[in-house]
Scaffold this active site. Structure first.
Site, PDB file in Angstrom:
ATOM      1  N   GLY A 116      98.829   3.109  99.722  1.00  0.00           N
ATOM      2  CA  GLY A 116      99.549   1.851  99.612  1.00  0.00           C
ATOM      3  C   GLY A 116     100.476   1.560 100.774  1.00  0.00           C
ATOM      4  O   GLY A 116     100.322   2.091 101.881  1.00  0.00           O
TER       5      GLY A 116
ATOM      6  N   LYS B 244     109.657   6.177 108.804  1.00  0.00           N
ATOM      7  CA  LYS B 244     110.505   7.364 108.993  1.00  0.00           C
ATOM      8  C   LYS B 244     110.042   8.189 110.196  1.00  0.00           C
ATOM      9  O   LYS B 244     110.859   8.826 110.879  1.00  0.00           O
ATOM     10  CB  LYS B 244     110.537   8.214 107.725  1.00  0.00           C
ATOM     11  CG  LYS B 244     111.711   7.890 106.826  1.00  0.00           C
ATOM     12  CD  LYS B 244     111.586   6.631 106.008  1.00  0.00           C
ATOM     13  CE  LYS B 244     112.295   5.427 106.478  1.00  0.00           C
ATOM     14  NZ  LYS B 244     112.164   4.272 105.576  1.00  0.00           N
TER      15      LYS B 244
ATOM     16  N   GLY C  53     117.133 -10.607 109.014  1.00  0.00           N
ATOM     17  CA  GLY C  53     117.310  -9.923 107.732  1.00  0.00           C
ATOM     18  C   GLY C  53     118.066  -8.615 107.922  1.00  0.00           C
ATOM     19  O   GLY C  53     117.606  -7.747 108.650  1.00  0.00           O
ATOM     20  N   GLY C  54     119.213  -8.525 107.260  1.00  0.00           N
ATOM     21  CA  GLY C  54     120.060  -7.327 107.402  1.00  0.00           C
ATOM     22  C   GLY C  54     119.958  -6.402 106.208  1.00  0.00           C
ATOM     23  O   GLY C  54     120.912  -5.703 105.863  1.00  0.00           O
ATOM     24  N   GLY C  55     118.786  -6.361 105.572  1.00  0.00           N
ATOM     25  CA  GLY C  55     118.550  -5.378 104.507  1.00  0.00           C
ATOM     26  C   GLY C  55     118.176  -4.041 105.124  1.00  0.00           C
ATOM     27  O   GLY C  55     118.201  -3.880 106.348  1.00  0.00           O
ATOM     28  N   TYR C  56     117.768  -3.089 104.266  1.00  0.00           N
ATOM     29  CA  TYR C  56     117.564  -1.755 104.824  1.00  0.00           C
ATOM     30  C   TYR C  56     116.382  -1.691 105.792  1.00  0.00           C
ATOM     31  O   TYR C  56     116.454  -0.992 106.819  1.00  0.00           O
ATOM     32  CB  TYR C  56     117.473  -0.677 103.726  1.00  0.00           C
ATOM     33  CG  TYR C  56     116.113  -0.497 103.073  1.00  0.00           C
ATOM     34  CD1 TYR C  56     115.191   0.422 103.575  1.00  0.00           C
ATOM     35  CD2 TYR C  56     115.748  -1.229 101.947  1.00  0.00           C
ATOM     36  CE1 TYR C  56     113.951   0.589 102.979  1.00  0.00           C
ATOM     37  CE2 TYR C  56     114.524  -1.061 101.341  1.00  0.00           C
ATOM     38  CZ  TYR C  56     113.626  -0.153 101.860  1.00  0.00           C
ATOM     39  OH  TYR C  56     112.395   0.013 101.274  1.00  0.00           O
TER      40      TYR C  56
ATOM     41  N   ASP D  74     106.453  -2.016  92.604  1.00  0.00           N
ATOM     42  CA  ASP D  74     107.044  -3.230  93.175  1.00  0.00           C
ATOM     43  C   ASP D  74     106.682  -4.505  92.429  1.00  0.00           C
ATOM     44  O   ASP D  74     107.315  -5.542  92.669  1.00  0.00           O
ATOM     45  CB  ASP D  74     106.605  -3.392  94.645  1.00  0.00           C
ATOM     46  CG  ASP D  74     107.296  -2.404  95.579  1.00  0.00           C
ATOM     47  OD1 ASP D  74     108.003  -1.505  95.086  1.00  0.00           O
ATOM     48  OD2 ASP D  74     107.107  -2.530  96.805  1.00  0.00           O
TER      49      ASP D  74
ATOM     50  N   ALA E  87     109.557   3.576  96.640  1.00  0.00           N
ATOM     51  CA  ALA E  87     108.418   4.415  96.281  1.00  0.00           C
ATOM     52  C   ALA E  87     108.754   5.386  95.149  1.00  0.00           C
ATOM     53  O   ALA E  87     107.938   5.597  94.243  1.00  0.00           O
ATOM     54  CB  ALA E  87     107.960   5.187  97.510  1.00  0.00           C
TER      55      ALA E  87
ATOM     56  N   HIS F 158     128.141  27.880 103.248  1.00  0.00           N
ATOM     57  CA  HIS F 158     128.906  27.479 104.439  1.00  0.00           C
ATOM     58  C   HIS F 158     128.190  27.962 105.698  1.00  0.00           C
ATOM     59  O   HIS F 158     127.636  29.068 105.689  1.00  0.00           O
ATOM     60  CB  HIS F 158     130.299  28.102 104.368  1.00  0.00           C
ATOM     61  CG  HIS F 158     131.123  27.825 105.591  1.00  0.00           C
ATOM     62  ND1 HIS F 158     131.726  26.607 105.820  1.00  0.00           N
ATOM     63  CD2 HIS F 158     131.419  28.613 106.667  1.00  0.00           C
ATOM     64  CE1 HIS F 158     132.365  26.655 106.980  1.00  0.00           C
ATOM     65  NE2 HIS F 158     132.198  27.862 107.515  1.00  0.00           N
TER      66      HIS F 158
HETATM   67  P1  FAD Z   1     102.209  -0.389  97.115  1.00  0.00           P
HETATM   68  O1  FAD Z   1     102.616   0.817  97.831  1.00  0.00           O
HETATM   69  O2  FAD Z   1     102.452  -1.700  97.768  1.00  0.00           O
HETATM   70  O3  FAD Z   1     100.678  -0.223  96.768  1.00  0.00           O
HETATM   71  C1  FAD Z   1      99.950  -1.256  96.167  1.00  0.00           C
HETATM   72  C2  FAD Z   1      98.499  -1.093  96.526  1.00  0.00           C
HETATM   73  O4  FAD Z   1      97.750  -2.015  95.760  1.00  0.00           O
HETATM   74  C3  FAD Z   1      98.195  -1.390  97.988  1.00  0.00           C
HETATM   75  O5  FAD Z   1      97.504  -0.310  98.562  1.00  0.00           O
HETATM   76  C4  FAD Z   1      97.330  -2.651  97.943  1.00  0.00           C
HETATM   77  O6  FAD Z   1      96.318  -2.642  98.936  1.00  0.00           O
HETATM   78  C5  FAD Z   1      96.727  -2.550  96.567  1.00  0.00           C
HETATM   79  N1  FAD Z   1      96.351  -3.844  95.991  1.00  0.00           N
HETATM   80  C6  FAD Z   1      97.035  -5.003  96.013  1.00  0.00           C
HETATM   81  N2  FAD Z   1      96.395  -5.953  95.314  1.00  0.00           N
HETATM   82  C7  FAD Z   1      95.272  -5.386  94.851  1.00  0.00           C
HETATM   83  C8  FAD Z   1      94.186  -5.839  94.051  1.00  0.00           C
HETATM   84  N3  FAD Z   1      94.142  -7.092  93.570  1.00  0.00           N
HETATM   85  N4  FAD Z   1      93.181  -4.978  93.774  1.00  0.00           N
HETATM   86  C9  FAD Z   1      93.216  -3.688  94.249  1.00  0.00           C
HETATM   87  N5  FAD Z   1      94.205  -3.213  94.993  1.00  0.00           N
HETATM   88  C10 FAD Z   1      95.232  -4.033  95.285  1.00  0.00           C
HETATM   89  N6  FAD Z   1     110.489   3.004  99.774  1.00  0.00           N
HETATM   90  C11 FAD Z   1     111.182   4.153  99.648  1.00  0.00           C
HETATM   91  O7  FAD Z   1     111.331   4.641  98.544  1.00  0.00           O
HETATM   92  N7  FAD Z   1     111.688   4.795 100.738  1.00  0.00           N
HETATM   93  C12 FAD Z   1     111.547   4.314 101.994  1.00  0.00           C
HETATM   94  O8  FAD Z   1     112.023   4.914 102.954  1.00  0.00           O
HETATM   95  C13 FAD Z   1     110.831   3.101 102.158  1.00  0.00           C
HETATM   96  N8  FAD Z   1     110.636   2.581 103.383  1.00  0.00           N
HETATM   97  C14 FAD Z   1     109.910   1.442 103.521  1.00  0.00           C
HETATM   98  C15 FAD Z   1     109.733   0.922 104.795  1.00  0.00           C
HETATM   99  C16 FAD Z   1     108.984  -0.220 104.978  1.00  0.00           C
HETATM  100  C17 FAD Z   1     108.780  -0.751 106.378  1.00  0.00           C
HETATM  101  C18 FAD Z   1     108.403  -0.874 103.851  1.00  0.00           C
HETATM  102  C19 FAD Z   1     107.575  -2.113 104.029  1.00  0.00           C
HETATM  103  C20 FAD Z   1     108.587  -0.380 102.575  1.00  0.00           C
HETATM  104  C21 FAD Z   1     109.344   0.781 102.392  1.00  0.00           C
HETATM  105  N9  FAD Z   1     109.579   1.309 101.130  1.00  0.00           N
HETATM  106  C22 FAD Z   1     110.310   2.464 100.993  1.00  0.00           C
HETATM  107  C23 FAD Z   1     109.098   0.625  99.914  1.00  0.00           C
HETATM  108  C24 FAD Z   1     107.844   1.281  99.375  1.00  0.00           C
HETATM  109  O9  FAD Z   1     106.853   1.287 100.375  1.00  0.00           O
HETATM  110  C25 FAD Z   1     107.353   0.553  98.142  1.00  0.00           C
HETATM  111  O10 FAD Z   1     108.405   0.418  97.218  1.00  0.00           O
HETATM  112  C26 FAD Z   1     106.208   1.290  97.468  1.00  0.00           C
HETATM  113  O11 FAD Z   1     105.125   1.430  98.349  1.00  0.00           O
HETATM  114  C27 FAD Z   1     105.757   0.569  96.203  1.00  0.00           C
HETATM  115  O12 FAD Z   1     104.697   1.262  95.628  1.00  0.00           O
HETATM  116  P2  FAD Z   1     103.633   0.505  94.707  1.00  0.00           P
HETATM  117  O13 FAD Z   1     102.705   1.549  94.228  1.00  0.00           O
HETATM  118  O14 FAD Z   1     104.327  -0.343  93.724  1.00  0.00           O
HETATM  119  O15 FAD Z   1     102.898  -0.519  95.684  1.00  0.00           O
END
Ligand code: FAD
Length: 472
Positions: A45, A56, A183-186, A310, A318, A441
């Site tokens: 994902g 990272k 955007g000033g988010g993380y 998400d 994640a 320590h």
């Molecule tokens: P996703 O990881 O988005 O996976 C969803 C999957 O579903 C994807 O592979 C997509 O292709 C697939 N999909 C979508 N629609 C369909 C469909 N209709 N049919 C089949 N497959 C489909 N989180 C942290 O905890 N720590 C971090 O340091 C961090 N850093 C990040 C940095 C960046 C630049 C970004 C963009 C995100 C970061 N995140 C971080 C957030 C984290 O990546 C997400 O919160 C996490 O991946 C969410 O997991 P998920 O399984 O909900 O969805």
């Protein structure tokens, strides 16, 4: 479903192979269920392929470069010039991602992985559209884990060449001269800091009055000072209104301005991938913002359909998706599982920020009485040997009983240190528990004990007799 189409029966159907989906699938397999996982792009994902892991890796590369330079400049004995080759860095990042993706494949051994895009076509049916065919599946239970995508701005159309989203910013093989981060988010601050360390002139444009809004102001101030040292310009209460090809036009109360921009990173939040799922076919409607409402067990309004990660409410992280994936799979298998834990939050900026539980700002806004204990890394032996003395540990404590209800850290390895405080908040530990546990320590973790002692002293001052036991 078109009349005559035969749907193949499936026990557990998981839509999406990110952290939420693959965790749910692996746990359901472990518990003896038959699993089909549908993934439109790549296993792992967003997190593994275009999010947590590549970001990272890039951040570590950039920060290591900067830290080596800082240590050399501080007269620590490190000599010689270090440089960076971003194209080689991309190959290394790709290798790390590839190895982890193989690991996900191993984890899913025993599940059937279908490559295609799933959408609902009935109360218990999904159509999976692959490159050259469409397959119909009839599920007993389904988990929606389709994740999220970057939000867009009408004034800045992402082309992944000059106007980038986080995916484009993670794929650059050269360092931009002038990077404007919108955007000033993380995500914006992490990547903006990384490129500043690599040599870009960076400007952050943020519409609200502060950056990194999830953290307390005194914690963010540590990062603000570091951004100043790096000559990163932060413009709050400012919005981008137009692009001019080599610059962006911004507006604020002070008027209109032009900021040089060889590259622009648009990092203005993320949107759930629910629009194309035809949720109405399964009987679901989304809440405001496109998210799917779930209960503590991650069950949607349709009892046979779960949603995790998400696409649901809460922080888009994640580790939240992992935890929810486990819960959904276990609930499906009749276990008394629920998602009710605190979720730690990290920003891998410079220095790192981490938070868990209640913030001081949140407590004050709710009129809740709390006691604060702080300790600075400036007097921590390990932080000084790392030449990273900036930052602090801050504990938020319930005055009645001295329970730790929240913590924030700005400083070296905050991302690792927060694990101890997550356990403290989750298990309702008291200050006495933290102070009483011997910390080795010299380590950064000693700052946690110092912060607990500081909080206990403040508690004692307010009620010396009742709270004697809170400090050693
Ligand atoms: P996703 O990881 O988005 O996976 C969803 C999957 O579903 C994807 O592979 C997509 O292709 C697939 N999909 C979508 N629609 C369909 C469909 N209709 N049919 C089949 N497959 C489909 N989180 C942290 O905890 N720590 C971090 O340091 C961090 N850093 C990040 C940095 C960046 C630049 C970004 C963009 C995100 C970061 N995140 C971080 C957030 C984290 O990546 C997400 O919160 C996490 O991946 C969410 O997991 P998920 O399984 O909900 O969805």
């Amino acid at each position: 479903m078109v009349a005559g189409e035969i749907a193949r029966p499936v026990d557990v159907l998981v839509l999406g192979g990110g952290p939420g989906g693959y965790t749910a699938a692996a746990r359901a397999l472990q518990l003896g269920r038959e699993v089909v996982l549908v993934e439109a792009e790549q296993l792992g994902g967003t997190c593994l392929n275009i999010g947590c892991i590549p970001s990272k890796a890039l951040i570590t590369l950039a920060h290591d470069l900067q830290r080596a330079r800082n240590r050399a400049a501080a007269g620590t004995g490190l000599v010689g010039e270090v440089g960076v080759d971003l194209a080689a860095g991309q190959r290394w990042m790709g290798d790390v991602v590839g190895r982890l993706r193989d690991g996900v494949g191993t984890l899913l051994r025993g599940a059937e992985v279908l490559h295609g895009t799933g959408r609902f076509v009935g109360r218990d049916r999904v159509a999976v559209e692959a490159e050259d065919h469409v397959e119909h599946l009839q599920f007993r239970e389904a988990i929606i884990a389709t994740g999220s995508r970057p939000a867009e701005l009408a004034s800045l159309v992402v082309d992944q060449v000059r106007i980038l989203d986080s995916t484009g910013a993670l794929a650059l093989t050269g360092v931009p001269d002038d990077l404007v981060v919108v955007g000033g988010g993380y995500i914006g601050i992490e990547l903006g800091t990384a490129y500043a360390h690599l040599g870009s002139r960076v400007t952050v444009v943020e519409a609200t009055d502060r950056i990194l809004g999830e953290f307390d102001v005194d914690i963010v101030d540590v990062v603000r000072r570091r951004l100043d040292e790096l000559a990163v310009v932060v413009r709050t209460e400012t919005t981008v209104v137009a692009d001019e090809g080599d610059a962006v036009i911004v507006e604020s109360a002070a008027g209109t301005d032009r900021i040089q921009a060889s590259h622009v990173l648009v990092a203005v939040g993320r949107l759930p991938n629910t629009d194309d799922l035809q949720l109405e076919e399964v009987g679901l409607v989304t809440a405001l913002g496109g998210r799917i409402a779930v209960d503590e067990q991650r069950r949607t309004a349709v009892p046979t359909v779960f949603a995790i990660g998400d696409v649901t409410d809460g922080p888009a992280l994640a580790h939240k998706a992992y935890a929810e994936g486990r819960v959904a799979a276990e609930v499906m298998c009749g276990m008394p599982s629920a998602f009710d834990q605190v979720v730690p939050l990290i920003a891998f900026c410079e220095p790192e920020l981490a938070a868990v539980g209640i913030t001081e700002g949140g407590a004050r806004a709710d009129g809740r009485s709390v006691v604060i204990g702080k300790a600075s890394f400036a007097v921590n032996g390990r932080a000084l040997t790392l030449e990273q003395p900036a930052g602090l540990v801050k504990l938020v404590v319930e005055p009645d009983g001295g329970f730790v209800v929240g913590a924030q850290i700005a400083g070296p390895n905050a991302s690792e240190l927060i694990a101890e405080l997550t356990i403290a908040v989750e298990c309702a530990l008291r200050l006495d528990d933290l102070v009483g546990a011997i910390h080795p320590h010299p380590t950064l973790g000693e700052a946690i004990v110092d912060a607990a002692r500081a909080a206990a002293r403040r508690l004692q001052r307010s009620a010396p007799i009742d709270r004697q036991t809170l400090v050693r």
